[in-house]
Write a protein that holds these residues in place. Sequence first.
Motif, PDB file in Angstrom:
ATOM      1  N   ALA A 325       0.820  -1.216   0.000  1.00  0.00           N
ATOM      2  CA  ALA A 325       0.000   0.000   0.000  1.00  0.00           C
ATOM      3  C   ALA A 325       0.853   1.266   0.000  1.00  0.00           C
ATOM      4  CB  ALA A 325      -0.944   0.000   1.203  1.00  0.00           C
ATOM      5  N   ALA A 326       1.907   1.292   0.825  1.00  0.00           N
ATOM      6  CA  ALA A 326       2.750   2.490   0.907  1.00  0.00           C
ATOM      7  C   ALA A 326       3.465   2.746  -0.415  1.00  0.00           C
ATOM      8  CB  ALA A 326       3.763   2.348   2.040  1.00  0.00           C
ATOM      9  N   LYS A 327       3.981   1.681  -1.021  1.00  0.00           N
ATOM     10  CA  LYS A 327       4.662   1.838  -2.294  1.00  0.00           C
ATOM     11  C   LYS A 327       3.689   2.236  -3.398  1.00  0.00           C
ATOM     12  CE  LYS A 327       8.508  -1.317  -1.293  1.00  0.00           C
ATOM     13  NZ  LYS A 327       9.176  -2.584  -1.668  1.00  0.00           N
ATOM     14  N   ALA A 328       2.473   1.706  -3.313  1.00  0.00           N
ATOM     15  CA  ALA A 328       1.454   2.070  -4.306  1.00  0.00           C
ATOM     16  C   ALA A 328       1.139   3.563  -4.237  1.00  0.00           C
ATOM     17  CB  ALA A 328       0.182   1.260  -4.081  1.00  0.00           C
ATOM     18  N   GLU A 329       1.082   4.109  -3.018  1.00  0.00           N
ATOM     19  CA  GLU A 329       0.826   5.542  -2.864  1.00  0.00           C
ATOM     20  C   GLU A 329       1.953   6.365  -3.480  1.00  0.00           C
ATOM     21  OE1 GLU A 329      -1.847   7.358  -1.585  1.00  0.00           O
ATOM     22  OE2 GLU A 329      -2.790   5.399  -1.813  1.00  0.00           O
ATOM     23  N   GLU A 330       3.196   5.889  -3.328  1.00  0.00           N
ATOM     24  CA  GLU A 330       4.329   6.599  -3.916  1.00  0.00           C
ATOM     25  C   GLU A 330       4.232   6.605  -5.439  1.00  0.00           C
ATOM     26  OE1 GLU A 330       8.041   5.116  -2.573  1.00  0.00           O
ATOM     27  OE2 GLU A 330       7.645   5.463  -0.442  1.00  0.00           O
ATOM     28  N   VAL A 331       3.857   5.471  -6.009  1.00  0.00           N
ATOM     29  CA  VAL A 331       3.722   5.385  -7.463  1.00  0.00           C
ATOM     30  C   VAL A 331       2.618   6.316  -7.948  1.00  0.00           C
ATOM     31  CG1 VAL A 331       3.065   3.870  -9.380  1.00  0.00           C
ATOM     32  CG2 VAL A 331       4.627   3.044  -7.602  1.00  0.00           C
ATOM     33  N   ILE A 332       1.505   6.335  -7.218  1.00  0.00           N
ATOM     34  CA  ILE A 332       0.391   7.223  -7.603  1.00  0.00           C
ATOM     35  C   ILE A 332       0.830   8.680  -7.526  1.00  0.00           C
ATOM     36  CG2 ILE A 332      -1.905   8.030  -6.940  1.00  0.00           C
ATOM     37  CD1 ILE A 332      -2.491   5.155  -5.981  1.00  0.00           C
ATOM     38  N   ALA A 333       1.516   9.047  -6.439  1.00  0.00           N
ATOM     39  CA  ALA A 333       1.968  10.434  -6.276  1.00  0.00           C
ATOM     40  C   ALA A 333       2.904  10.853  -7.399  1.00  0.00           C
ATOM     41  CB  ALA A 333       2.656  10.593  -4.923  1.00  0.00           C
ATOM     42  N   ASP A 334       3.763   9.923  -7.844  1.00  0.00           N
ATOM     43  CA  ASP A 334       4.718  10.245  -8.908  1.00  0.00           C
ATOM     44  C   ASP A 334       4.074  10.270 -10.287  1.00  0.00           C
ATOM     45  OD1 ASP A 334       6.763  10.463  -7.096  1.00  0.00           O
ATOM     46  OD2 ASP A 334       7.539   8.437  -7.418  1.00  0.00           O
ATOM     47  N   SER A 335       2.984   9.530 -10.481  1.00  0.00           N
ATOM     48  CA  SER A 335       2.408   9.346 -11.813  1.00  0.00           C
ATOM     49  C   SER A 335       1.189  10.217 -12.094  1.00  0.00           C
ATOM     50  CB  SER A 335       2.025   7.870 -12.017  1.00  0.00           C
ATOM     51  OG  SER A 335       3.116   7.019 -11.797  1.00  0.00           O
ATOM     52  N   ILE A 336       0.473  10.600 -11.055  1.00  0.00           N
ATOM     53  CA  ILE A 336      -0.819  11.248 -11.282  1.00  0.00           C
ATOM     54  C   ILE A 336      -0.677  12.654 -11.852  1.00  0.00           C
ATOM     55  CG2 ILE A 336      -1.150  12.361  -9.032  1.00  0.00           C
ATOM     56  CD1 ILE A 336      -4.012  11.189  -9.087  1.00  0.00           C
ATOM     57  N   GLY A 337       0.541  13.216 -11.745  1.00  0.00           N
ATOM     58  CA  GLY A 337       0.780  14.532 -12.339  1.00  0.00           C
ATOM     59  C   GLY A 337       0.599  14.545 -13.836  1.00  0.00           C
ATOM     60  N   ASP A 338       0.637  13.376 -14.480  1.00  0.00           N
ATOM     61  CA  ASP A 338       0.405  13.305 -15.929  1.00  0.00           C
ATOM     62  C   ASP A 338      -1.060  13.510 -16.277  1.00  0.00           C
ATOM     63  OD1 ASP A 338       3.091  12.764 -16.315  1.00  0.00           O
ATOM     64  OD2 ASP A 338       2.808  10.595 -16.252  1.00  0.00           O
ATOM     65  N   TYR A 339      -1.907  13.550 -15.271  1.00  0.00           N
ATOM     66  CA  TYR A 339      -3.353  13.738 -15.474  1.00  0.00           C
ATOM     67  C   TYR A 339      -3.794  14.945 -14.641  1.00  0.00           C
ATOM     68  CZ  TYR A 339      -2.882   8.914 -17.095  1.00  0.00           C
ATOM     69  OH  TYR A 339      -2.489   7.776 -17.757  1.00  0.00           O
ATOM     70  N   PRO A 340      -3.525  16.168 -15.126  1.00  0.00           N
ATOM     71  CA  PRO A 340      -3.771  17.369 -14.311  1.00  0.00           C
ATOM     72  C   PRO A 340      -5.231  17.547 -13.950  1.00  0.00           C
ATOM     73  CG  PRO A 340      -3.331  17.959 -16.588  1.00  0.00           C
ATOM     74  CD  PRO A 340      -3.030  16.507 -16.471  1.00  0.00           C
ATOM     75  N   ASP A 341      -5.455  18.178 -12.804  1.00  0.00           N
ATOM     76  CA  ASP A 341      -6.813  18.505 -12.374  1.00  0.00           C
ATOM     77  C   ASP A 341      -7.348  19.677 -13.187  1.00  0.00           C
ATOM     78  OD1 ASP A 341      -6.498  16.579 -10.437  1.00  0.00           O
ATOM     79  OD2 ASP A 341      -6.113  18.007  -8.814  1.00  0.00           O
ATOM     80  N   TYR A 342      -8.657  19.752 -13.289  1.00  0.00           N
ATOM     81  CA  TYR A 342      -9.333  20.904 -13.890  1.00  0.00           C
ATOM     82  C   TYR A 342     -10.328  21.421 -12.871  1.00  0.00           C
ATOM     83  CZ  TYR A 342      -7.177  18.728 -17.914  1.00  0.00           C
ATOM     84  OH  TYR A 342      -6.258  18.156 -18.769  1.00  0.00           O
ATOM     85  N   ASP A 343      -9.817  22.232 -11.939  1.00  0.00           N
ATOM     86  CA  ASP A 343     -10.600  22.726 -10.811  1.00  0.00           C
ATOM     87  C   ASP A 343     -11.174  21.554 -10.022  1.00  0.00           C
ATOM     88  OD1 ASP A 343      -9.988  25.348 -11.406  1.00  0.00           O
ATOM     89  OD2 ASP A 343     -11.736  25.642 -12.652  1.00  0.00           O
ATOM     90  N   GLU A 344     -12.493  21.449  -9.966  1.00  0.00           N
ATOM     91  CA  GLU A 344     -13.119  20.414  -9.133  1.00  0.00           C
ATOM     92  C   GLU A 344     -13.118  19.040  -9.796  1.00  0.00           C
ATOM     93  OE1 GLU A 344     -16.810  22.493  -8.832  1.00  0.00           O
ATOM     94  OE2 GLU A 344     -16.402  23.138  -6.780  1.00  0.00           O
ATOM     95  N   LEU A 345     -12.750  18.964 -11.056  1.00  0.00           N
ATOM     96  CA  LEU A 345     -12.650  17.688 -11.757  1.00  0.00           C
ATOM     97  C   LEU A 345     -11.231  17.167 -11.562  1.00  0.00           C
ATOM     98  CD1 LEU A 345     -14.315  15.786 -13.564  1.00  0.00           C
ATOM     99  CD2 LEU A 345     -13.286  16.914 -15.529  1.00  0.00           C
ATOM    100  N   GLN A 346     -11.080  16.208 -10.654  1.00  0.00           N
ATOM    101  CA  GLN A 346      -9.753  15.794 -10.211  1.00  0.00           C
ATOM    102  C   GLN A 346      -9.439  14.364 -10.651  1.00  0.00           C
ATOM    103  OE1 GLN A 346      -9.793  16.411  -5.956  1.00  0.00           O
ATOM    104  NE2 GLN A 346     -10.023  18.634  -6.149  1.00  0.00           N
ATOM    105  N   SER A 347      -8.165  14.105 -10.863  1.00  0.00           N
ATOM    106  CA  SER A 347      -7.725  12.768 -11.251  1.00  0.00           C
ATOM    107  C   SER A 347      -7.505  11.912 -10.010  1.00  0.00           C
ATOM    108  CB  SER A 347      -6.436  12.857 -12.066  1.00  0.00           C
ATOM    109  OG  SER A 347      -5.448  13.585 -11.355  1.00  0.00           O
ATOM    110  N   ALA A 348      -7.725  10.609 -10.157  1.00  0.00           N
ATOM    111  CA  ALA A 348      -7.531   9.651  -9.061  1.00  0.00           C
ATOM    112  C   ALA A 348      -7.229   8.287  -9.670  1.00  0.00           C
ATOM    113  CB  ALA A 348      -8.769   9.594  -8.165  1.00  0.00           C
ATOM    114  N   VAL A 349      -6.701   7.394  -8.839  1.00  0.00           N
ATOM    115  CA  VAL A 349      -6.346   6.047  -9.296  1.00  0.00           C
ATOM    116  C   VAL A 349      -7.112   5.029  -8.462  1.00  0.00           C
ATOM    117  CG1 VAL A 349      -4.476   4.386  -9.623  1.00  0.00           C
ATOM    118  CG2 VAL A 349      -4.070   6.828 -10.019  1.00  0.00           C
ATOM    119  N   VAL A 350      -7.704   4.056  -9.152  1.00  0.00           N
ATOM    120  CA  VAL A 350      -8.501   3.033  -8.477  1.00  0.00           C
ATOM    121  C   VAL A 350      -7.578   2.087  -7.700  1.00  0.00           C
ATOM    122  CG1 VAL A 350     -10.059   1.072  -8.812  1.00  0.00           C
ATOM    123  CG2 VAL A 350     -10.342   3.151 -10.183  1.00  0.00           C
TER     124      VAL A 350
END
Length: 797
Positions: A325-350
């Motif tokens: 779980a901890a490593k998965a959070e690190e991967v998400i934190a490093d990767s999710i920047g490729d999917y920028p937020d658009y105000d209230e429309l935010q990116s997330a990973v399942v």
Amino acid sequence: MLMVLVGLGLAGALLVGTALALVYPKLPDLASLTDYRPKVPLRVLTSDGELIAEFGEERRRPVDISQVPLVMQHAILAAEDDRFYEHGGIDYLGVVRAALSNLIHGGKGQGASTITMQVARNFFLSREKTWTRKFYEVLLSYKIEADLSKDKILELYINQIYLGQRAYGFSAASQIYFGKRLQDIDPAEAAMLAGLPKAPSAYNPIVNPKRAKLRQEYVLNRMHELKYITDDQYKQALTEKLVYRGKRSASLYPVDADYAAEMARQAAVEMYGDEAYTAGITVITTLKAKEQNAAQTALRDGLEEYETRQYYRGPEGFIELPDDAAKAEEVIADSIGDYPDYDELQSAVVLSATPQEVDVSRGAGDVIKLTGKNIKPAESWLNPRAPSNKRLKRGAVVRILVKDGQDPILTQIPEVQGALVSLDSHNGAIRALAGGFEYSLNKFNHVTQSTRQPGSSFKPFVYSASLEKGVTPTTIINDEPISFPANTPGGKDWNPKNYDNKYDGPMLMRDGLAHSKNMVSIRILQYITPAYAQQWATRFGFDPADVPPYLTMALGAITTNPLQMASAYSVFSNGGYRIKPYLIEKIKDGQGRIVAQARPAVSGDEANRVIDARNAFMMQRLLRGVVEHGTGVRAKALGRDDIMGKTGTTNDSHDAWFAGFNPDLVAIAWVGYDQPKNLGNRETGGGLALPIWLDYMKVALKDAPVKPQVVPPGVTFVNDEYYYSEFTPGNGGIEKLGVKNDGGDIPSLFNFLKGLGNAITGGDGAKTSPPAPHSDNNTPSKFDKQGPDQIEKLFGR
């Protein structure tokens, strides 16, 4: 032996002295430092001074040393040169310290360049690592120290140094990385910025967050050792979670106006060429910062709300997640920047997904649980038998809509597009312009470049023309089906319909407009003739070629765009004057001198009058009826008596419009797909476009006083209604259109009440058989190319 060493020392000193005597006078003149003129990008501002955008290879914001907060100065000194105010350009203690460190660690990991030496190198020398370059660097450092104050040298460094992301100088970097003024940063942010000069690419927090964090911790430790920050500040800064503007948001500036910024950029480049990007040109637009942000937010909210009712298309992508779980959070934190937020429309990973619950993360260590109706749009993709490339499973990148006070909703980036533009109806100044959902996703400006049909929102121009032909608000017009036989062999009959396929028989002209009755509009156009209506429409700025003289004009089968509609409706708003929309108020050169100034046409100048004041007055009253008890009744939510407007929905619901105004401000909202397709059988201008318009107007008119109508000359009040003085009932005004003369079709009290009831259930009145072909949205219009003639339009000349 001693004599030999002394001799060698004297010879070496003589050699160095000779070199200094020969080389020092030939060193570069320091005029480029004392008269520092960096490449300053093209800047675009709102009328109230807020930054919209910067264009240029180098993003700069030169600042005086007095504007640099002490925490930033201290962070720089701690990271680069803590003895800056003590040495004379060369820090000999630093040289010894670096040499010993490199000797102990067996490498060249630590340098000894002072801030002064870096200024010398950045302004005058290359970065090649040779003894000759280093020698010149030392000599230049002495010369700089002799001619400039320490504060001036530090100021030059702060403004010149490259910090990644095309940012030159700490002021620009503060905005680019954190979306903040340099004066507003805290110790943790200052330390992160101060760590960048050593290696901007290696320590860029957007690209390499882990390495950047280590460098920041080093700078904070040095600041603490040097007593620049207290123990508490040090501990707080170490644990503070920094939020980077470039990583979590598509916009880098306080005002979200990318479409307008691009229009301003094109105008500046037309005037200055490539010099516009480096000469410090400032373009001041007519936009109002709060209104602009309200417009873009309103448009996004409206399109996002529509998208929640649409078919879910599946995840945006997939990220391979480790089981831990901890490593998965690190991967998400490093990767999710490729999917920028658009105000209230935010990116997330399942993280996990079942038909009952979807757990997602945004890389911050918190699990967001989505259940029930909040995952309903994607229920078909939660089935284990769904295609693997579409199924919601661990690692799927999705969107969640996060609104204050509401549970997050699983959704997606809208495919549908929209536009909102508002004008000061007295001079054409554009106060807000939102050309689409998000510029980085779709650069097509739907305010100026689209070519669409306005549907029923065009009807007011037909009604306006009819007033000049004796039609009055109380003219009785038959709302019954009408058929037109084909006028060519093999052609098809035209059988137009009302939107809801309901017909109320004879009714008053004013109610026909309020409830957007197609049959009423067609009979009016039949009476005044399409040719006359076409000529009348040109008064409002419509090109005759875009308004073909056919009966389908009554239903809005013409071509236009939101900006042109705003200009046309401003004639009703301002009492009959035609104004030209313009975006640029003024342009200043690098020295702050005004080199171009708008000269707009204004209302009140009779040279600009295109319709009589009484026609505008009558149309205001008729369009007030649309809001009071017609298809635009939602606009009553503003609680104002000076709001007027008209809904519009085109054939097969391809386009949804609302055109609304008060006596000072006009705003147009439009929703549709780039490649026209049905928005939905129950989607109308009143349901789709009007809420967007309403959210914007709540902000734009918040402090504006209500303006009552003023009755102009030539208007007579008879039996609770206004008429042209020469067209009163029984005295020149048209009594009936399409109604039998036997008295049997005079509207009954029942029909009057039924007409009022349609304010709640009545449709937009624009569903017709196919009239003129619907134009492709990507077909260039006359607003598409913004060359020299467009500058004239932007300035309102």
